[in-house]
Design an enzyme around this catalytic site. Structure first.
Site, PDB file in Angstrom:
ATOM      1  N   LEU A   1      27.009 -13.207   6.578  1.00  0.00           N
ATOM      2  CA  LEU A   1      25.703 -12.567   6.536  1.00  0.00           C
ATOM      3  C   LEU A   1      25.711 -11.293   7.370  1.00  0.00           C
ATOM      4  CD1 LEU A   1      22.559 -12.914   5.866  1.00  0.00           C
ATOM      5  CD2 LEU A   1      22.419 -13.930   8.152  1.00  0.00           C
ATOM      6  N   CYS A   2      25.083 -10.237   6.844  1.00  0.00           N
ATOM      7  CA  CYS A   2      24.844  -9.023   7.623  1.00  0.00           C
ATOM      8  C   CYS A   2      23.464  -8.492   7.234  1.00  0.00           C
ATOM      9  CB  CYS A   2      25.953  -7.987   7.424  1.00  0.00           C
ATOM     10  SG  CYS A   2      26.018  -7.256   5.787  1.00  0.00           S
ATOM     11  N   HIS A   3      23.226  -7.199   7.402  1.00  0.00           N
ATOM     12  CA  HIS A   3      21.905  -6.649   7.103  1.00  0.00           C
ATOM     13  C   HIS A   3      21.652  -6.561   5.602  1.00  0.00           C
ATOM     14  CE1 HIS A   3      18.774  -3.213   7.722  1.00  0.00           C
ATOM     15  NE2 HIS A   3      18.198  -4.377   7.541  1.00  0.00           N
TER      16      HIS A   3
ATOM     17  N   ILE B   1      20.404 -10.288   5.358  1.00  0.00           N
ATOM     18  CA  ILE B   1      19.196 -10.841   5.958  1.00  0.00           C
ATOM     19  C   ILE B   1      17.946 -10.128   5.439  1.00  0.00           C
ATOM     20  CG2 ILE B   1      19.116  -9.429   8.053  1.00  0.00           C
ATOM     21  CD1 ILE B   1      18.564 -12.287   9.472  1.00  0.00           C
TER      22      ILE B   1
END
Length: 115
Positions: free
Chosen positions: A72-74, A101
Site C-alpha cells: 500500500l502507498c498513496h 490509500i
C-alpha cells in the site's frame, strides 16, 4: 507475478487466506509523515506494517516470504514497485493495492481522510 487489487476487492483477496496461521500483511510503504496524516483503521483480518519504500531493500528480510502481503502507498505506484521487488525476492503471495490509500478512502472508508 503479483495481483492488482482495488481496495473494494480486498475482502475477496483476504478471504482466500482465512484460517491460515498468520494473518495477511498490509505493507504500507509510504513515508512516516504520510502515515501520520492518514492510515488505515484496525482490521482483525490483517496486520499492518510500515516500512518506507526506500528501506525495503535493507529490511525485506524482516518479512515472511510465505505470508500473503498486500502493498500500500498513496496512489499505488510505489507499492507496485515494492510488490514487484518482493516477487523477485521469492515472496509467494503478493498484491498491490491499486489506487492506494487514496482509493481506500474513496471506496471503503471515507472517514480516514485524504491528503
Amino acid at each position: 507475478m503479483f495481483y492488482q487489487v482495488r481496495p473494494n476487492q480486498m475482502d475477496s483477496w483476504l478471504a482466500q487466506f482465512a484460517g491460515q496461521e498468520q494473518l495477511p500483511l498490509v505493507l504500507d510503504v509510504r513515508e512516516h509523515w504520510e502515515c501520520d496524516v492518514v492510515r488505515l483503521g484496525q482490521d482483525a483480518r490483517f496486520e499492518q506494517v510500515f516500512i518506507p519504500m526506500a528501506d525495503i531493500p535493507a529490511r525485506w528480510h524482516e518479512l515472511d516470504k510465505e505470508r500473503p502481503v498486500a502493498c500500500l502507498c498513496h496512489h499505488g505506484a510505489r507499492s507496485m514497485r515494492v510488490a514487484a521487488y518482493l516477487v523477485q525476492q521469492g515472496f509467494a503471495h503478493v498484491a498491490n493495492i491499486t489506487g492506494g490509500i487514496d482509493a481506500w478512502a474513496h471506496e471503503c472508508d471515507p472517514g480516514i481522510g485524504h491528503y
